[in-house]
Design a protein around this motif. Structure first.
Motif, PDB file in Angstrom:
ATOM      1  N   ASN B 144     132.436  20.807  88.703  1.00  0.00           N
ATOM      2  CA  ASN B 144     133.779  21.051  88.160  1.00  0.00           C
ATOM      3  C   ASN B 144     133.795  21.990  86.963  1.00  0.00           C
ATOM      4  N   SER B 145     132.723  22.750  86.745  1.00  0.00           N
ATOM      5  CA  SER B 145     132.672  23.593  85.551  1.00  0.00           C
ATOM      6  C   SER B 145     133.699  24.726  85.631  1.00  0.00           C
ATOM      7  N   GLY B 146     134.186  25.020  86.824  1.00  0.00           N
ATOM      8  CA  GLY B 146     135.233  26.027  86.955  1.00  0.00           C
ATOM      9  C   GLY B 146     136.524  25.624  86.260  1.00  0.00           C
ATOM     10  N   HIS B 147     136.637  24.323  85.920  1.00  0.00           N
ATOM     11  CA  HIS B 147     137.835  23.843  85.224  1.00  0.00           C
ATOM     12  C   HIS B 147     137.678  23.863  83.708  1.00  0.00           C
ATOM     13  N   ARG B 148     136.461  24.113  83.236  1.00  0.00           N
ATOM     14  CA  ARG B 148     136.233  23.962  81.787  1.00  0.00           C
ATOM     15  C   ARG B 148     136.657  25.222  81.033  1.00  0.00           C
ATOM     16  N   ASP B 154     127.842  23.837  72.928  1.00  0.00           N
ATOM     17  CA  ASP B 154     128.535  24.290  71.729  1.00  0.00           C
ATOM     18  C   ASP B 154     129.680  25.239  72.057  1.00  0.00           C
ATOM     19  N   GLY B 155     129.982  25.397  73.342  1.00  0.00           N
ATOM     20  CA  GLY B 155     131.135  26.180  73.762  1.00  0.00           C
ATOM     21  C   GLY B 155     131.034  27.657  73.468  1.00  0.00           C
ATOM     22  N   ARG B 156     129.820  28.186  73.361  1.00  0.00           N
ATOM     23  CA  ARG B 156     129.707  29.584  72.938  1.00  0.00           C
ATOM     24  C   ARG B 156     130.047  30.578  74.040  1.00  0.00           C
ATOM     25  N   ALA B 157     130.233  30.114  75.273  1.00  0.00           N
ATOM     26  CA  ALA B 157     130.699  31.011  76.337  1.00  0.00           C
ATOM     27  C   ALA B 157     132.103  30.600  76.756  1.00  0.00           C
ATOM     28  N   GLY B 158     132.939  31.607  76.990  1.00  0.00           N
ATOM     29  CA  GLY B 158     134.336  31.334  77.330  1.00  0.00           C
ATOM     30  C   GLY B 158     134.611  31.392  78.824  1.00  0.00           C
ATOM     31  N   SER B 159     133.592  31.739  79.606  1.00  0.00           N
ATOM     32  CA  SER B 159     133.782  31.781  81.062  1.00  0.00           C
ATOM     33  C   SER B 159     132.446  31.535  81.732  1.00  0.00           C
ATOM     34  N   LEU B 160     132.503  31.165  82.997  1.00  0.00           N
ATOM     35  CA  LEU B 160     131.266  30.961  83.748  1.00  0.00           C
ATOM     36  C   LEU B 160     130.486  32.268  83.870  1.00  0.00           C
ATOM     37  N   GLU B 162     130.309  34.633  81.645  1.00  0.00           N
ATOM     38  CA  GLU B 162     129.622  34.819  80.365  1.00  0.00           C
ATOM     39  C   GLU B 162     128.428  33.864  80.250  1.00  0.00           C
ATOM     40  N   GLN B 163     128.623  32.638  80.715  1.00  0.00           N
ATOM     41  CA  GLN B 163     127.556  31.638  80.630  1.00  0.00           C
ATOM     42  C   GLN B 163     126.357  32.066  81.459  1.00  0.00           C
ATOM     43  N   ALA B 164     126.603  32.486  82.705  1.00  0.00           N
ATOM     44  CA  ALA B 164     125.497  32.861  83.589  1.00  0.00           C
ATOM     45  C   ALA B 164     124.732  34.050  83.009  1.00  0.00           C
ATOM     46  N   ALA B 165     125.462  35.035  82.502  1.00  0.00           N
ATOM     47  CA  ALA B 165     124.810  36.222  81.933  1.00  0.00           C
ATOM     48  C   ALA B 165     123.955  35.824  80.729  1.00  0.00           C
ATOM     49  N   ALA B 166     124.472  34.896  79.924  1.00  0.00           N
ATOM     50  CA  ALA B 166     123.734  34.497  78.719  1.00  0.00           C
ATOM     51  C   ALA B 166     122.416  33.817  79.074  1.00  0.00           C
ATOM     52  N   VAL B 167     122.413  33.006  80.131  1.00  0.00           N
ATOM     53  CA  VAL B 167     121.177  32.313  80.525  1.00  0.00           C
ATOM     54  C   VAL B 167     120.175  33.303  81.119  1.00  0.00           C
ATOM     55  N   LEU B 168     120.677  34.243  81.920  1.00  0.00           N
ATOM     56  CA  LEU B 168     119.791  35.264  82.489  1.00  0.00           C
ATOM     57  C   LEU B 168     119.133  36.080  81.369  1.00  0.00           C
ATOM     58  N   ASN B 169     119.935  36.477  80.393  1.00  0.00           N
ATOM     59  CA  ASN B 169     119.443  37.321  79.302  1.00  0.00           C
ATOM     60  C   ASN B 169     118.577  36.577  78.296  1.00  0.00           C
ATOM     61  N   ASN B 170     118.716  35.255  78.249  1.00  0.00           N
ATOM     62  CA  ASN B 170     117.996  34.492  77.232  1.00  0.00           C
ATOM     63  C   ASN B 170     116.488  34.530  77.522  1.00  0.00           C
ATOM     64  N   GLN B 171     115.716  35.040  76.590  1.00  0.00           N
ATOM     65  CA  GLN B 171     114.282  35.230  76.831  1.00  0.00           C
ATOM     66  C   GLN B 171     113.523  33.902  76.857  1.00  0.00           C
ATOM     67  N   ASP B 172     114.106  32.845  76.316  1.00  0.00           N
ATOM     68  CA  ASP B 172     113.487  31.521  76.434  1.00  0.00           C
ATOM     69  C   ASP B 172     113.915  30.805  77.709  1.00  0.00           C
ATOM     70  N   ARG B 286     128.445  23.012  67.307  1.00  0.00           N
ATOM     71  CA  ARG B 286     129.443  24.093  67.337  1.00  0.00           C
ATOM     72  C   ARG B 286     129.477  24.886  66.033  1.00  0.00           C
ATOM     73  N   TYR B 287     129.053  24.303  64.947  1.00  0.00           N
ATOM     74  CA  TYR B 287     129.011  24.990  63.652  1.00  0.00           C
ATOM     75  C   TYR B 287     128.261  26.316  63.745  1.00  0.00           C
ATOM     76  N   ALA B 288     127.182  26.338  64.527  1.00  0.00           N
ATOM     77  CA  ALA B 288     126.387  27.562  64.663  1.00  0.00           C
ATOM     78  C   ALA B 288     127.199  28.677  65.332  1.00  0.00           C
ATOM     79  N   VAL B 289     128.235  28.296  66.078  1.00  0.00           N
ATOM     80  CA  VAL B 289     129.070  29.290  66.757  1.00  0.00           C
ATOM     81  C   VAL B 289     130.209  29.757  65.847  1.00  0.00           C
ATOM     82  N   THR B 290     130.848  28.798  65.176  1.00  0.00           N
ATOM     83  CA  THR B 290     132.070  29.131  64.426  1.00  0.00           C
ATOM     84  C   THR B 290     131.826  29.290  62.928  1.00  0.00           C
ATOM     85  N   GLY B 291     130.752  28.678  62.415  1.00  0.00           N
ATOM     86  CA  GLY B 291     130.515  28.703  60.981  1.00  0.00           C
ATOM     87  C   GLY B 291     131.503  27.849  60.188  1.00  0.00           C
ATOM     88  N   ARG B 292     132.314  27.096  60.901  1.00  0.00           N
ATOM     89  CA  ARG B 292     133.309  26.261  60.201  1.00  0.00           C
ATOM     90  C   ARG B 292     132.733  24.885  59.910  1.00  0.00           C
TER      91      ARG B 292
END
Lengths: 390, 390
Positions: B144-148, B154-160, B162-172, B286-292
């Protein structure tokens, strides 16, 4: 469309049954449920029986060819003479067990398919190997494997050392080899040093790696479940329902015929009708090792310790607990030859220990409840620190 | 010695509590258990209430700042305008999701951490990445992640996408990169052909790969649980105990404050006291994303659909269900600054929605029973056939 109901009882029953309908009348109708008053009376009786020492428990239902090996506490593991226990060796073996640098790709560790978080198995239908190739069988747990006589679902390894070496060498699994290991390990000074001290070798190869891993695996043993507490005399550890399940397990559900002794396995091989003979996914099991017709479709009886944590079940990983219980209750599929199958291999002959049971819903729920008492409460094994390379 | 009880409630409570004892008197003693007659009466009442349409169910216990979003059936997913649904794209995305050739090592697929056999997660405390590096957080299910609204703990991706690209690019993690992908995919004629047809590109890169994967992920949706059957009016689908759990979930256990709506999540971020502030394993979320400052130690509310299949729980993966229920019941740990901690980061402020509950054992068992109705019965997704390389 997306999800295939391969695992459902129905699918398998249909797949096997459509070609080879099990003899009509073989199944038993579920026996009548007890009334509430009868059940209360029965549970009271069970308490009285089972709060005695195991030697005085009610006689189990065992077929004549089966030895009476009662359930019990897991004994201490014994280490083989040619690979004695040694804390340093165990510590090294634990590192190696979690170290992906033993694999050809540098990505797969023993712990990839035998992860403590997943009951020392991998939770998958069948495991993934080198290049994420889908392997043929479900990953068995290594819990208490130091007590087992034969390793792998088909028992083709006679020791943990042999098993570890076989997985390392398997090009579809860890995709390693003596040369790969020698080269990779030589680049890790701490390992070189450890192997020199423990095995007196300058260039550690698969033999020493397998010995250290096996020594570690022999320390992966049950610490105690609610059922063990019960066996130790803390009788409140089992609820009435769980006790009813224990009694069924030993008697009318006929489980003790194969799942006996402290590990709830006889360490033998049985054909129970799930070899998918003549169909997609056919696996003839132990026959491939021994070439004996009586081993067609036979697989090693798995231990039931930690069973709730080691789903999915059977060599094919195609079943969940409720499905397995229903299959046993129905007497398991009988595999028959398809008209189009002209091969020289006869259908596996189902073990005579498998019989339709006629258990009712309450019985099946009681059995599942008892099986739940064989799983240890959650505990975590952290991956060890791994030594740095050159 | 071998097993570290890191996951136990006690360990965490002790670890946090020893530096920062929760205010005495904060906990509530468990409320008295109902007598058997009272419970029968209560269950009868619940049946009457909950067999009405959800709009007429008893009022939930919601704090003033929380919108009333009732539990319900999962709606149809909507696809974004710049990545419309298309069966061919979904089929390609499914292949890519299971294909390890997208990773730098050629060994890790999206499905390695999001395996349908493991509730589209990986069953591990925290996941393993490239070179089997232990990652920081527990793998969330993609069901159901298509609904999120936001992806990652930490919510750092706003779309699936973006999320997939971030995991592919993540060197770890998948350790890929546009160049790696372009090169690997160019060697697989069937992929080249598909990307050309679907995206009109000659050299597919991360952007197109992520779009296809996201399109597939939006098809991974709940098919229906026992709770859904109940919502559709088949009231026998829930037992009395499960119904008691549903009522607690909506009322005295205060779960609905965050776990609301069809997915049982508000899609918001809350600090609930498990950030391990100032300790080993600290994760400020989430603090690491927003700094708030108000996002210190806050994590995305997970969906509870398939919750029985997605253990272990929380961003750290350190908990099992019984532990989580006991922690919520105790009002969760209050994180305080250690005397030796001179950093500029204040302790996470626990959400005011978290309060000690005073539930008794029966309540906790009822809640767990209800949560069990949110998991779909077993179904299997076979990995797709993957196209051959050159």
């Amino acid at each position: 469309m997306l999800r295939l109901p391969l695992g459902s009882l129905l699918a398998v029953a249909t797949a096997i049954g459509s070609a080879a309908p099990a003899g009509a009348g073989e199944r038993l109708p579920p026996r009548p449920e007890r009334s509430e008053a009868e059940r209360d009376e029965h549970l009271k009786q069970l308490r009285a029986w089972y709060e005695a020492p195991p030697a005085n428990w009610p006689k189990p239902v065992l077929d004549s060819e089966v030895d009476h090996r009662e359930l019990g506490l897991v004994p201490k593991v014994s280490h083989p003479e040619d690979n004695p226990a040694d804390p340093a060796k165990v510590a090294l073996g634990k590192q190696l067990f979690f170290d992906p640098r033993l694999s050809g790709s540098g990505q797969i560790a023993c712990a990839s398919c035998h992860d403590p978080d997943l009951g020392w198995a991998d939770g998958r239908t069948t495991s993934f190997g080198h290049n994420r190739r889908k392997l043929r069988r479900n990953s068995p747990s290594i819990l208490n494997s130091g007590h087992r006589k034969a390793l792998f679902w088909d028992g083709r390894a006679g020791s943990l050392e042999e098993q570890a070496a076989a997985v390392l060498n398997n090009q579809d699994e860890m995709h390693s080899a003596d040369e790969v290991l020698v080269e990779n390990l030589a680049a890790i000074p701490e390992y070189v040093e450890s192997f020199k001290r423990l095995f007196d070798v300058k260039e550690p190869g698969i033999e020493q790696v397998a010995k250290a891993i096996a020594a570690f695996e022999r320390t992966v043993v049950s610490r105690g479940t609610r059922f063990d507490s019960f066996l130790r005399g803390r009788h409140k550890a089992l609820s009435d329902q769980e006790l009813a399940g224990l009694h069924l397990f030993r008697t009318d559900a006929r489980c003790l015929n194969c799942h006996n002794g402290p590990l709830l396995t006889d360490d033998k091989f049985h054909a129970i009708g799930l070899g998918m003979y003549g169909r997609k996914g056919e696996d003839l099991g132990r026959y491939a090792v021994t070439g004996r017709t009586e081993d067609l479709g036979a697989f090693r009886t798995p231990s039931l310790r930690d069973v709730d944590r080691t789903r999915p079940y059977m060599h094919s990983g195609l079943f969940d607990m409720d499905e397995i219980l229903r299959l046993y209750n129905a007497g398991m599929p009988t595999e028959r030859r398809r008209a189009t199958d002209t091969r020289d291999i006869p259908p596996p002959k189902k073990s005579p220990l498998i019989k339709p049971l006629g258990l009712n819903k309450q019985d099946l729920a009681d059995l599942a409840a008892f099986l739940g008492t064989l799983t240890e409460s959650n505990s975590r094994v952290s991956p060890p620190r791994l030594p740095a390379g050159l």
